[in-house]
Design a protein around this motif. Sequence first.
Motif, mmCIF file in Angstrom:
data_model
loop_
_atom_site.group_PDB
_atom_site.id
_atom_site.type_symbol
_atom_site.label_atom_id
_atom_site.label_comp_id
_atom_site.label_asym_id
_atom_site.label_seq_id
_atom_site.Cartn_x
_atom_site.Cartn_y
_atom_site.Cartn_z
ATOM 1 N N ASP A 262 -25.450 -9.910 -24.741
ATOM 2 C CA ASP A 262 -26.801 -10.323 -25.120
ATOM 3 C C ASP A 262 -27.493 -10.893 -23.893
ATOM 4 O O ASP A 262 -27.083 -11.925 -23.358
ATOM 5 C CB ASP A 262 -26.723 -11.366 -26.238
ATOM 6 N N TYR A 263 -28.555 -10.225 -23.440
ATOM 7 C CA TYR A 263 -29.244 -10.619 -22.210
ATOM 8 C C TYR A 263 -30.605 -11.265 -22.466
ATOM 9 O O TYR A 263 -31.412 -11.383 -21.547
ATOM 10 C CB TYR A 263 -29.442 -9.392 -21.309
ATOM 11 N N ARG A 264 -30.855 -11.726 -23.672
ATOM 12 C CA ARG A 264 -32.181 -12.251 -24.015
ATOM 13 C C ARG A 264 -32.305 -13.745 -23.703
ATOM 14 O O ARG A 264 -32.984 -14.483 -24.418
ATOM 15 C CB ARG A 264 -32.460 -12.002 -25.499
ATOM 16 N N PHE A 265 -31.674 -14.156 -22.610
ATOM 17 C CA PHE A 265 -31.663 -15.556 -22.212
ATOM 18 C C PHE A 265 -31.999 -15.667 -20.730
ATOM 19 O O PHE A 265 -32.153 -14.664 -20.033
ATOM 20 C CB PHE A 265 -30.296 -16.184 -22.516
ATOM 21 N N CYS A 266 -32.085 -16.898 -20.262
ATOM 22 C CA CYS A 266 -32.495 -17.143 -18.881
ATOM 23 C C CYS A 266 -31.284 -17.513 -18.026
ATOM 24 O O CYS A 266 -30.782 -18.636 -18.109
ATOM 25 C CB CYS A 266 -33.539 -18.263 -18.827
ATOM 26 N N TRP A 267 -30.837 -16.576 -17.214
ATOM 27 C CA TRP A 267 -29.834 -16.869 -16.188
ATOM 28 C C TRP A 267 -30.564 -17.467 -14.994
ATOM 29 O O TRP A 267 -31.496 -16.848 -14.445
ATOM 30 C CB TRP A 267 -29.099 -15.600 -15.769
ATOM 31 N N LEU A 268 -30.176 -18.648 -14.594
ATOM 32 C CA LEU A 268 -30.879 -19.312 -13.492
ATOM 33 C C LEU A 268 -30.796 -18.487 -12.210
ATOM 34 O O LEU A 268 -31.733 -18.460 -11.412
ATOM 35 C CB LEU A 268 -30.317 -20.711 -13.274
ATOM 36 N N ARG A 269 -29.694 -17.812 -12.020
ATOM 37 C CA ARG A 269 -29.520 -16.966 -10.831
ATOM 38 C C ARG A 269 -30.499 -15.796 -10.864
ATOM 39 O O ARG A 269 -31.216 -15.534 -9.894
ATOM 40 C CB ARG A 269 -28.089 -16.442 -10.786
ATOM 41 N N ASP A 270 -30.532 -15.074 -11.966
ATOM 42 C CA ASP A 270 -31.416 -13.914 -12.082
ATOM 43 C C ASP A 270 -32.874 -14.335 -11.942
ATOM 44 O O ASP A 270 -33.682 -13.645 -11.298
ATOM 45 C CB ASP A 270 -31.226 -13.232 -13.439
ATOM 46 N N ALA A 271 -33.214 -15.457 -12.587
ATOM 47 C CA ALA A 271 -34.600 -15.920 -12.563
ATOM 48 C C ALA A 271 -35.038 -16.242 -11.138
ATOM 49 O O ALA A 271 -36.197 -16.003 -10.767
ATOM 50 C CB ALA A 271 -34.762 -17.135 -13.468
ATOM 51 N N TYR A 272 -34.124 -16.789 -10.325
ATOM 52 C CA TYR A 272 -34.467 -17.049 -8.920
ATOM 53 C C TYR A 272 -34.877 -15.760 -8.226
ATOM 54 O O TYR A 272 -35.890 -15.708 -7.508
ATOM 55 C CB TYR A 272 -33.284 -17.684 -8.185
ATOM 56 N N PHE A 273 -34.119 -14.689 -8.429
ATOM 57 C CA PHE A 273 -34.460 -13.422 -7.786
ATOM 58 C C PHE A 273 -35.790 -12.873 -8.300
ATOM 59 O O PHE A 273 -36.549 -12.257 -7.548
ATOM 60 C CB PHE A 273 -33.338 -12.411 -8.011
ATOM 61 N N VAL A 274 -36.084 -13.084 -9.591
ATOM 62 C CA VAL A 274 -37.354 -12.613 -10.146
ATOM 63 C C VAL A 274 -38.528 -13.319 -9.490
ATOM 64 O O VAL A 274 -39.486 -12.683 -9.032
ATOM 65 C CB VAL A 274 -37.388 -12.817 -11.674
ATOM 66 N N VAL A 275 -38.476 -14.653 -9.437
ATOM 67 C CA VAL A 275 -39.612 -15.376 -8.864
ATOM 68 C C VAL A 275 -39.726 -15.100 -7.368
ATOM 69 O O VAL A 275 -40.839 -15.048 -6.818
ATOM 70 C CB VAL A 275 -39.532 -16.894 -9.140
#
Length: 598
Positions: A262-275
């Motif tokens: 289930d990927y419908r959450f906020c991974w802090l690592r992934d979010a860093y790459f997005v921003v």
Amino acid sequence: MADLNLGVIGNSSLGALVDRKGRICWSCFPRFDGDPVFNSLVNGGPDGEDPAAGFFDFALQDFARSEQHYLGNTAILITTLFDSDGNALEIADFAPRFRSRGRVFRPMQIVRQVRPVIGHPRITIRLRPTFDYGATRPQVTRGSNHIRFVGNELALRCTTDAPISFIASEVPFVLEEPFCMLFGVDESLAEGVVETARNFFDHTREYWTEWARFLAIPYEWQEAVIRAAITLKLHAFEESGGIIAAMTTSIPEAANTERNWDYRFCWLRDAYFVVQALNRLGATLTMEDHLRYITNIAAATADDDHLQPVYGITMEEKLVEQQVPHLRGYRAMGPVRRGNQAYEHIQNDVPGSVILAATQAFFDARIDRPGDAKLFERLEDVGRRCIRIYDKPDAGLWELRTMARVHTYSAAMCWAGTDRLAKIARRLGMTTREAYWRKHADTIRDRILAEAWDPAQNTFVESFGGSEVDASLLLLFEIGFIDASDPRFVGTVDAIGAKLKRGEHLFRYAIADDFGRPENAFTICTFWYIDALASIGRTDEARRMFENLLTCRNHLGLLSEDLDTETGELWGNFPQTYSMVGLINAAMRLSIRWRDAF
């Protein structure tokens, strides 16, 4: 048979996936991590047979083919369906998003506008939501121009100028006049349905084209980059600043592997790459929203607590993983999971990701609320975790469930956290704090160089004292740990290419994990490899691989998490923010400069 040739629509509150026949096959209400009232994507049979419910479509009699595209530089999806006699209808799908009364209006609503474009097509409107993850059918009530769907915890409404009886009884009819359907929040409209849909369409189109106008795009691959940027924006839950990894749950990484998450959450690592990727394009508001999100998480976490790798989109801590019995899975490849056990994992790169995500706030003059001493103090709490944990075993960024060790990437991210704190302290004129953090950064770096460099293989290895490589080592130059020109990094790139490259794609690692050996390439890793090749001067090879990877996108320019290296088929949750980030970063790195183009 179901596939991931899907389009995504949304408004940074909710999202939906639409297949090539104009079927909404996935959408959660009231938000990204909510109940998937449209869930046929993960409830089909192995041979593609349709489930009885969990979708919303316009079944065209004697369907022959379809065409699908996004309205230029928007999140408005246009699907045209043709029957065998040449009759055709057009569907415009979007979720309203535009500025109104000094704020961004993004209601819990999907708008579908349908019109005949050739002849007199005959259609059946099939609106079949379910509740409780497919377990129950809603109670249905009707009004003069709406249908309500009522469940135990959720009530939804479809307001329309189409015949209500035709919808309720699924009566086939000849489409002679346009109609529109607004599905979502159980509220009456302030204006007529046609006027509302038209205004929402015009304002939403204007919003997205204006947003795209201000992106600092590269000269080459502009359409691909703009589509990737819009897709990333759709994954940001604007209310809190959390950024989900993907819209879906339980699309397997490879066929029949049970690697269904289930990927419908906020991974802090992934979010860093997005921003980071959006910042490179000049879209800073998402970063400012996410900074608010991570600041709240950091403030709520005691100094001796560990930062979870993943949180709910409104910072929920417990994401208990459980299997959903009423959904069969993508192509009947279950299980379908709700929640994610990763929230319990120890992943020691997370504090560094938080600090890196916040660093730009201290250096970017465009930001409305720049970083200050108070934010720096909060980040120092996070940095102290880096000092404590950098040489401790963890699950790593690949979230290995039973294979803890001291992962090189985790240690390097702890170094990055302390390194950025030293730079922030210098920026703030805090000489003593700068010296403190620089000392610890140097200590961590020296330890990594001693423990994770294998001179016999001429490569960094994935863990202290280990012998294998993994794709995360390609990021050592990206985070500033080592120069791309350093022979040790060049050797690492060579070793990774030799061990993890399959054709024109890269695996994240080659060893067996809790579920056996990986079967499909991990798309972001291919992008990392492309970036690394370019950084060490192998630009022609990097461009060739990048162009090849662009051909692996679906017909709308979207990517999932994984890719079958033999067939090119997309696998894994969709659309995957990591993959779209990789596309943006590689395009920015490889494109010729604007000033050299003319």
